[in-house]
Enzyme design. Structure first.
Site, PDB file in Angstrom:
ATOM      1  N   HIS A  18      15.910   3.445  42.504  1.00 47.95           N
ATOM      2  CA  HIS A  18      16.369   3.127  43.480  1.00 47.95           C
ATOM      3  C   HIS A  18      16.160   1.777  43.360  1.00 47.95           C
ATOM      4  CE1 HIS A  18      16.663   6.534  46.237  1.00 47.95           C
ATOM      5  NE2 HIS A  18      16.222   7.228  45.016  1.00 47.95           N
ATOM      6  N   ASP A 115      18.414   2.369  52.107  1.00 42.58           N
ATOM      7  CA  ASP A 115      18.824   4.036  51.879  1.00 42.58           C
ATOM      8  C   ASP A 115      17.975   4.832  52.751  1.00 42.58           C
ATOM      9  OD1 ASP A 115      16.584   3.304  50.105  1.00 42.58           O
ATOM     10  OD2 ASP A 115      17.935   3.934  48.355  1.00 42.58           O
ATOM     11  N   HIS A 344      17.912  13.527  32.133  1.00 42.89           N
ATOM     12  CA  HIS A 344      17.825  14.532  33.489  1.00 42.89           C
ATOM     13  C   HIS A 344      19.073  13.919  34.240  1.00 42.89           C
ATOM     14  CE1 HIS A 344      16.957  10.393  34.765  1.00 42.89           C
ATOM     15  NE2 HIS A 344      16.256  10.848  36.043  1.00 42.89           N
TER      16      HIS A 344
HETATM   17  O1  LIG Z   1      10.429   5.344  30.500  1.00 44.37           O
HETATM   18  C1  LIG Z   1      11.465   4.992  31.478  1.00 44.37           C
HETATM   19  C2  LIG Z   1      12.022   5.708  32.404  1.00 44.37           C
HETATM   20  C3  LIG Z   1      13.110   5.173  32.933  1.00 44.37           C
HETATM   21  N1  LIG Z   1      13.606   3.935  33.004  1.00 44.37           N
HETATM   22  C4  LIG Z   1      14.391   3.277  33.629  1.00 44.37           C
HETATM   23  O2  LIG Z   1      14.325   3.924  34.996  1.00 44.37           O
HETATM   24  C5  LIG Z   1      15.656   4.159  35.759  1.00 44.37           C
HETATM   25  C6  LIG Z   1      15.646   5.492  36.047  1.00 44.37           C
HETATM   26  O3  LIG Z   1      16.949   5.758  36.815  1.00 44.37           O
HETATM   27  P1  LIG Z   1      17.610   6.927  37.022  1.00 44.37           P
HETATM   28  O4  LIG Z   1      18.083   7.392  35.587  1.00 44.37           O
HETATM   29  O5  LIG Z   1      18.689   6.726  37.869  1.00 44.37           O
HETATM   30  O6  LIG Z   1      16.505   8.290  37.303  1.00 44.37           O
HETATM   31  P2  LIG Z   1      15.520   8.505  38.487  1.00 44.37           P
HETATM   32  O7  LIG Z   1      14.425   7.310  38.114  1.00 44.37           O
HETATM   33  O8  LIG Z   1      14.996   9.812  38.245  1.00 44.37           O
HETATM   34  O9  LIG Z   1      16.056   8.087  39.774  1.00 44.37           O
HETATM   35  C7  LIG Z   1      16.398   8.463  41.193  1.00 44.37           C
HETATM   36  O10 LIG Z   1      17.474   7.883  41.337  1.00 44.37           O
HETATM   37  C8  LIG Z   1      18.488   8.095  40.774  1.00 44.37           C
HETATM   38  C9  LIG Z   1      19.702   7.397  41.232  1.00 44.37           C
HETATM   39  O11 LIG Z   1      19.616   5.895  40.475  1.00 44.37           O
HETATM   40  C10 LIG Z   1      19.052   9.525  40.946  1.00 44.37           C
HETATM   41  O12 LIG Z   1      20.076   9.888  40.418  1.00 44.37           O
HETATM   42  C11 LIG Z   1      17.954  10.500  40.488  1.00 44.37           C
HETATM   43  O13 LIG Z   1      18.052  11.734  40.895  1.00 44.37           O
HETATM   44  C12 LIG Z   1      16.548   9.936  41.125  1.00 44.37           C
HETATM   45  O14 LIG Z   1      15.412  10.891  40.772  1.00 44.37           O
HETATM   46  C13 LIG Z   1      16.654   3.712  34.489  1.00 44.37           C
HETATM   47  O15 LIG Z   1      16.899   2.335  34.688  1.00 44.37           O
HETATM   48  C14 LIG Z   1      15.934   3.633  33.205  1.00 44.37           C
HETATM   49  O16 LIG Z   1      16.276   3.044  32.213  1.00 44.37           O
HETATM   50  C15 LIG Z   1      12.752   3.063  31.978  1.00 44.37           C
HETATM   51  O17 LIG Z   1      13.105   2.026  31.682  1.00 44.37           O
HETATM   52  N2  LIG Z   1      11.782   3.926  31.301  1.00 44.37           N
END
Ligand SMILES: O=c1ccn([C@@H]2O[C@H](COP(=O)(O)OP(=O)(O)O[C@H]3O[C@H](CO)[C@@H](O)[C@H](O)[C@H]3O)[C@@H](O)[C@H]2O)c(=O)[nH]1
Length: 451
Positions: A18, A115, A344
């Protein structure tokens, strides 16, 4: 005369997915000259600084996350705790209301983006501030998941009036969504789903990171159902970090042929059960390709190392890395050696993949990811979903290898179709002028809310 420069406060849910998404839209708005007050838990700032392209306009404002009994001391974001504790963290966010009130009084923004803090629109209204529910999930996910009768049975089918599409939930997925909805909010009898519905009802407008061309019918559905102005921000192309990729990963990736490495990351929250964690790793081993898996330790383990399958490290040697910490995902995705992204289906990760050239293998876990996978793998056909058991929802090593082989084989019928679709949508979101035109319209509509 140019338009008025706005003051906008951002108060996203305490989760990296988020926070990152809100920072990306903040960058686009700062580019228009607007001033952003980005309110966030203190520890997350160090991960976000590198994405702040306008430090003169985007000011991080740390807020103390109040302690709630049961929450481990020092907890600030969802990444610090396991899923059943999220409701405690939401409670902690609720307890920041007096601090947010003071901040808003002091900062006097024109608008506030939020949100999960469903109390914020009412508070903002008393202060003459407009509130925008800026959704970090896709319009398709919002349209499918937020309904009047959210039961496990109902989730098997789309809601009435939902556009024709490949989007459906399997029974095991419907149960997962139902369980999240029904999670009691700590200290009250409200359910999570009620919190979201209240946010929708109370806000002045709903914002999304999406494009009409990708999700038009779902947007129409939302406009009709929620009867609120809907503001589309466009693809909100992920902001490239200002830092370079750590030498550790550059060195390791540099050893491999272009487009040969599998990168796997499941966002900031997902944790697998131990047997699925091991199944995943054995799948990578069997694929024969080099792989970098950045995963949280599975449930019940402290480290990824202690949960590796027997003999795994010696069998895979230098070809495979399993890393339990945070990696620079965006920079890894654009390394020339990375050819396949096992994701994921977090909405943020999907767009980060689309601006790069890797192929997508889709393994959703919870919530909106279960809709994104059907949108991306079904409607748009830009990736391949790993099959799961109908009843237990478990994947197998063979299923994973099959999906990897399908996307990595550009000669096969499915592989070439997926690649062509993927390239089409990448070209689309990167098309010159596309993002600017969406941001212009978004900006115009924000001004409209203030008239
Ligand atoms: O080791 C890591 C893991 C993640 N990221 C970053 O973290 C963010 C992850 O965002 P996202 O892919 O959206 O997943 P989630 O962290 O799982 O985010 C939540 O928010 C999302 C909306 O942004 C939803 O779609 C997901 O279901 C919810 O779990 C991205 O920018 C990635 O690049 C990193 O940089 N390094």
């Amino acid at each position: 005369m140019g338009k008025k420069k706005l003051k906008i406060a951002m108060y996203p849910w305490f989760a990296m997915g988020h926070l990152t998404t809100y920072l990306h839209i903040s960058n686009k708005l700062a580019q228009k000259g607007h001033q952003i007050f980005f309110i966030l838990p203190p520890k997350s700032q160090s991960k976000l600084n590198q994405f702040n392209l306008h430090p003169d306009l985007i000011k991080f404002i740390p807020i103390t996350v109040p302690h709630v009994p049961g929450l481990p001391p020092g907890t600030e974001t969802t990444g610090d705790v396991i899923f059943p504790m999220y409701s405690l963290l939401r409670r902690a966010m609720d307890l920041t209301e007096p601090d947010i009130n003071n901040l808003l009084l002091q900062l006097k923004p024109d608008l506030v983006f939020f949100d999960f803090s469903q109390w914020l629109p009412a508070l903002a209204r008393t202060l003459g501030i407009k509130s925008v529910l800026y959704c970090i999930i896709s319009p398709a996910a919002m349209a499918y998941l937020f309904r009047d009768e959210p039961t496990a049975d109902a989730y098997l089918l789309p809601p009435p009036g939902f556009p024709p599409s490949a989007i459906r939930l399997y029974a095991h997925e419907a149960r997962v969504v139902d369980a999240i909805n029904k999670q009691e909010e700590f200290g009250s009898s409200m359910k999570f789903v009620r919190r979201v519905i209240m946010s929708v009802e109370e806000c002045d407008a709903i914002g999304f990171k999406s494009c009409r061309e990708m999700e038009g019918p779902y947007l129409d559905f939302i406009v009709k159902k929620f009867k609120k102005p809907v503001l589309l921000a466009g693809p909100v192309l992920p902001t490239p970090p200002t830092s370079g990729l750590d030498e550790r990963w550059t060195k390791w990736l540099d050893q491999f042929e272009p487009k040969s490495v599998i990168f796997c990351a499941f966002g900031s929250e997902a944790r697998l059960k131990r047997d699925q964690f091991q199944e995943l790793l054995v799948g990578f081993e069997l694929s024969g390709l080099p792989f970098l898996a950045a995963l949280k330790p599975p449930v019940g383990a402290e480290t990824v190392e202690e949960a590796l399958p027997e003999g795994f490290a010696s069998r895979t040697g230098k070809r495979g890395v399993v890393y339990g910490g945070w990696v620079q995902q965006q920079l890894i995705l654009c390394h020339p050696a990375v050819g396949c992204f096992v994701t994921h289906c977090g909405w943020g990760s999907i767009f980060e993949a689309l601006v790069n050239e890797c192929q997508l293998v889709l393994m959703p876990h919870i919530g909106d990811q279960l809709i994104n996978v059907r949108l991306v793998g079904g409607d748009l056909r830009i990736g391949v979903e790993v099959e799961k058991g109908d009843e237990d929802g478990l994947f197998s090593r063979e299923g994973l290898v099959k999906a990897i082989e399908l996307v990595m084989d550009g000669e096969s019928e499915i592989g070439s179709e997926i690649r062509a679709n993927r390239a089409k949508w990448s070209d689309f979101i990167l098309r010159k002028g596309l993002e600017d035109s969406y941001v212009d319209e978004f900006d115009h509509k924000l001004h409209g809310l203030l008239e």
